[in-house]
Design a protein around this motif. Structure first.
Motif, PDB file in Angstrom:
ATOM      1  N   UNK A 165       9.476  30.637  12.278  1.00 45.69           N
ATOM      2  CA  UNK A 165       9.392  30.980  13.700  1.00 45.69           C
ATOM      3  C   UNK A 165       8.977  32.433  13.886  1.00 45.69           C
ATOM      4  N   UNK A 166       9.630  33.349  13.152  1.00 44.09           N
ATOM      5  CA  UNK A 166       9.358  34.777  13.320  1.00 44.09           C
ATOM      6  C   UNK A 166       7.923  35.122  12.946  1.00 44.09           C
ATOM      7  N   UNK A 167       7.468  34.650  11.793  1.00 44.31           N
ATOM      8  CA  UNK A 167       6.121  34.982  11.336  1.00 44.31           C
ATOM      9  C   UNK A 167       5.064  34.363  12.242  1.00 44.31           C
ATOM     10  N   UNK A 168       5.282  33.117  12.639  1.00 49.46           N
ATOM     11  CA  UNK A 168       4.313  32.468  13.515  1.00 49.46           C
ATOM     12  C   UNK A 168       4.199  33.204  14.841  1.00 49.46           C
ATOM     13  N   UNK A 169       5.340  33.633  15.384  1.00 52.34           N
ATOM     14  CA  UNK A 169       5.300  34.367  16.648  1.00 52.34           C
ATOM     15  C   UNK A 169       4.586  35.709  16.472  1.00 52.34           C
ATOM     16  N   UNK A 170       4.908  36.425  15.397  1.00 53.76           N
ATOM     17  CA  UNK A 170       4.251  37.707  15.153  1.00 53.76           C
ATOM     18  C   UNK A 170       2.743  37.556  15.021  1.00 53.76           C
ATOM     19  N   UNK A 171       2.322  36.526  14.292  1.00 47.50           N
ATOM     20  CA  UNK A 171       0.901  36.340  13.992  1.00 47.50           C
ATOM     21  C   UNK A 171       0.157  35.601  15.094  1.00 47.50           C
ATOM     22  N   UNK A 172       0.863  35.210  16.142  1.00 50.68           N
ATOM     23  CA  UNK A 172       0.198  34.554  17.263  1.00 50.68           C
ATOM     24  C   UNK A 172      -0.164  33.108  17.008  1.00 50.68           C
ATOM     25  N   UNK A 173       0.586  32.431  16.140  1.00 46.17           N
ATOM     26  CA  UNK A 173       0.319  31.025  15.840  1.00 46.17           C
ATOM     27  C   UNK A 173       0.992  30.160  16.907  1.00 46.17           C
ATOM     28  N   UNK A 174       0.248  29.304  17.581  1.00 53.56           N
ATOM     29  CA  UNK A 174       0.852  28.442  18.600  1.00 53.56           C
ATOM     30  C   UNK A 174       1.936  27.546  18.006  1.00 53.56           C
ATOM     31  N   UNK A 175       2.907  27.178  18.831  1.00 53.71           N
ATOM     32  CA  UNK A 175       4.026  26.381  18.346  1.00 53.71           C
ATOM     33  C   UNK A 175       3.567  25.082  17.702  1.00 53.71           C
ATOM     34  N   UNK A 176       2.490  24.498  18.230  1.00 53.10           N
ATOM     35  CA  UNK A 176       2.002  23.225  17.696  1.00 53.10           C
ATOM     36  C   UNK A 176       1.487  23.347  16.270  1.00 53.10           C
ATOM     37  N   UNK A 177       1.127  24.576  15.849  1.00 51.91           N
ATOM     38  CA  UNK A 177       0.560  24.781  14.511  1.00 51.91           C
ATOM     39  C   UNK A 177       1.590  25.254  13.486  1.00 51.91           C
ATOM     40  N   UNK A 178       2.823  25.501  13.910  1.00 52.20           N
ATOM     41  CA  UNK A 178       3.790  26.149  13.019  1.00 52.20           C
ATOM     42  C   UNK A 178       4.275  25.238  11.898  1.00 52.20           C
ATOM     43  N   UNK A 179       4.142  23.933  12.095  1.00 52.99           N
ATOM     44  CA  UNK A 179       4.555  22.996  11.050  1.00 52.99           C
ATOM     45  C   UNK A 179       3.679  23.127   9.801  1.00 52.99           C
ATOM     46  N   UNK A 180       2.533  23.794   9.919  1.00 57.64           N
ATOM     47  CA  UNK A 180       1.650  23.958   8.765  1.00 57.64           C
ATOM     48  C   UNK A 180       2.195  24.950   7.746  1.00 57.64           C
ATOM     49  N   UNK A 181       3.070  25.841   8.170  1.00 61.41           N
ATOM     50  CA  UNK A 181       3.517  26.924   7.296  1.00 61.41           C
ATOM     51  C   UNK A 181       4.184  26.417   6.028  1.00 61.41           C
ATOM     52  N   UNK A 182       5.102  25.475   6.179  1.00 54.83           N
ATOM     53  CA  UNK A 182       5.866  25.020   5.013  1.00 54.83           C
ATOM     54  C   UNK A 182       4.971  24.431   3.926  1.00 54.83           C
ATOM     55  N   UNK A 183       3.997  23.557   4.254  1.00 51.29           N
ATOM     56  CA  UNK A 183       3.101  23.067   3.201  1.00 51.29           C
ATOM     57  C   UNK A 183       2.300  24.186   2.535  1.00 51.29           C
ATOM     58  N   UNK A 184       1.933  25.204   3.293  1.00 47.09           N
ATOM     59  CA  UNK A 184       1.198  26.324   2.688  1.00 47.09           C
ATOM     60  C   UNK A 184       2.063  27.053   1.672  1.00 47.09           C
ATOM     61  N   UNK A 185       3.297  27.336   2.046  1.00 46.10           N
ATOM     62  CA  UNK A 185       4.200  28.034   1.127  1.00 46.10           C
ATOM     63  C   UNK A 185       4.481  27.170  -0.098  1.00 46.10           C
ATOM     64  N   UNK A 186       4.707  25.881   0.109  1.00 43.81           N
ATOM     65  CA  UNK A 186       4.941  24.966  -1.008  1.00 43.81           C
ATOM     66  C   UNK A 186       3.744  24.937  -1.943  1.00 43.81           C
ATOM     67  N   UNK A 187       2.541  24.948  -1.379  1.00 44.02           N
ATOM     68  CA  UNK A 187       1.323  24.930  -2.189  1.00 44.02           C
ATOM     69  C   UNK A 187       1.219  26.173  -3.058  1.00 44.02           C
TER      70      UNK A 187
END
Length: 402
Positions: free
Chosen positions: A143-165
């Protein structure tokens, strides 16, 4: 054996601290055969190495694998640069990523933390077992990083797969043939996503961090698109799971000492100092590498030029030579003059103020709502990594419902 240092051994990963102590006492400049690298385990040695970027370079990667970034086909990010270029980039990034910008998140973080506590309460009320890490600790930095970086709420679910990758590629030695679950494609997706975000912010700036970075200027120099992209990469890769694991480690440590948990619940002003103790005892980043640019001699052993050197932060932060005979024990009021939870020197964690804010808010809200919050370690699952220490699942206990 429990006290043998083998970064790939599941037994070592579950409890590395006996092996660290043996290294500190008997083999402070350890040579590992396969893959080949050296390991430093004492606080003073690692403190000095982090502050000597001339002899211990970051430019060849931060793991003991050769050319990890080259295998991904990427240019080096700020964490893989040495002065003077690193110094210039850090000054530019610091103009956009300020403590004031971070502090402005507190009210939103607090509201979000309360909403995630409500999720755990709802599960407990329905007879389910809430998961501290999945339901609370991990969503907070997303939540914090997405808000800082201006990522819309609808796109925030992408973060976890990126980190896992990124974690998958790291633990596979950045071997494209050994990749799992489309890890390379996920990393490529992350870069493509933020490339588009940067282009949009240059054309139409908003109030987010990416806009501030594209506008940052020092002595007539500005960040390139790659510089901004690389910083977004570092924020997502380095700031997401590390902060989530800090919160989860904190609760686990307090569940092992209820008197200190009660003390923090009664006096939240102690939490900022306690965070440094949690990070010292259970750092998410257990080890990072540097490469020697010249021969270095420590404790009578010479490390040749061009060798990978693992700095075992997890060992250094429990070194009795620095922290005294109680180094392996939790003390939320411990006076800590220095530690390596955020590294040190030119690569001191640029996001440390953000991590501390998130963890402080998380613990304040958790202990206020559920002062007996704990975890079920018997049913928990740890991540498997030679570099980081954290959780996949961490069932919560002590969640009271009305």
């Amino acid at each position: 054996m429990a006290d043998v240092y083998d970064p790939f051994d599941p037994g070592f990963q579950a409890d590395p601290y006996p092996a660290y102590r043996r290294l500190r006492d008997d083999d402070p400049v350890h040579h590992h055969e396969d893959p080949p690298f050296w390991a430093l385990s004492r606080f003073d040695d690692i403190w000095a190495a982090t502050r000597d970027a001339e002899a211990f370079s970051s430019a060849r990667g931060l793991t003991f694998y050769p050319d990890e970034i080259g295998r991904l086909g990427l240019a080096p990010t700020i964490v893989m640069l040495d002065p003077p270029r690193h110094t210039v980039l850090r000054r530019l990034v610091s103009h956009g990523f300020t403590p004031r910008r971070t502090a402005a998140l507190e009210d939103m973080l607090r509201e979000f933390a309360r909403s995630r506590i409500a999720v755990m309460e709802g599960k407990a009320a329905d007879g389910e077992v809430p998961d501290l890490h999945r339901d609370f600790s991990s969503p907070l930095p997303t939540f914090a990083l997405a808000h800082l970086l201006g990522v819309p709420e609808a796109d925030r679910a992408r973060f976890d797969p990126w980190v896992t990758a990124l974690t998958t590629l790291q633990d596979d030695g950045f071997d494209m043939k050994a990749m799992k679950g489309g890890a390379v494609e996920a990393v490529a997706e992350m870069f493509a996503y933020f490339t588009d975000v940067i282009a949009e912010r240059r054309a139409d700036p908003s109030g987010d961090l990416v806009s501030a970075l594209t506008a940052a200027e020092v002595d007539g120099e500005r960040l390139t698109d790659w510089d901004v992209l690389g910083f977004c990469f570092v924020m997502v890769a380095g700031g997401n799971d590390t902060t989530g694991n800090l919160v989860s480690h904190a609760v686990a440590l307090l569940d092992g000492d209820h008197a200190q948990r009660e003390r923090l619940a009664a006096d939240p002003s102690l939490i900022p100092n306690a965070l440094m103790e949690f990070l010292r005892l259970e750092g998410s980043v257990q080890a990072l590498a540097r490469t020697t640019t010249r021969p270095v001699t420590l404790h009578g052993t010479e490390i040749p030029e061009g060798e990978k050197v693992m700095m075992l932060f997890g060992s250094a932060n429990r070194d009795e030579r620095e922290f005294g005979p109680s180094a392996s024990e939790l003390d939320v009021t411990r006076e800590i003059a220095r530690h390596l939870g955020f590294s040190s020197g030119v690569h001191f964690c640029i996001g440390s103020h953000l991590a501390k804010l998130q963890a402080r808010v998380a613990l304040e809200e958790l202990l206020a709502a559920h002062p007996n919050i704990g975890v079920d370690l018997e049913r928990a699952e740890r991540i498997s990594s030679p570099f980081t220490r954290g959780w996949v699942t961490l069932p919560a206990t002590g969640i009271e419902t009305a």
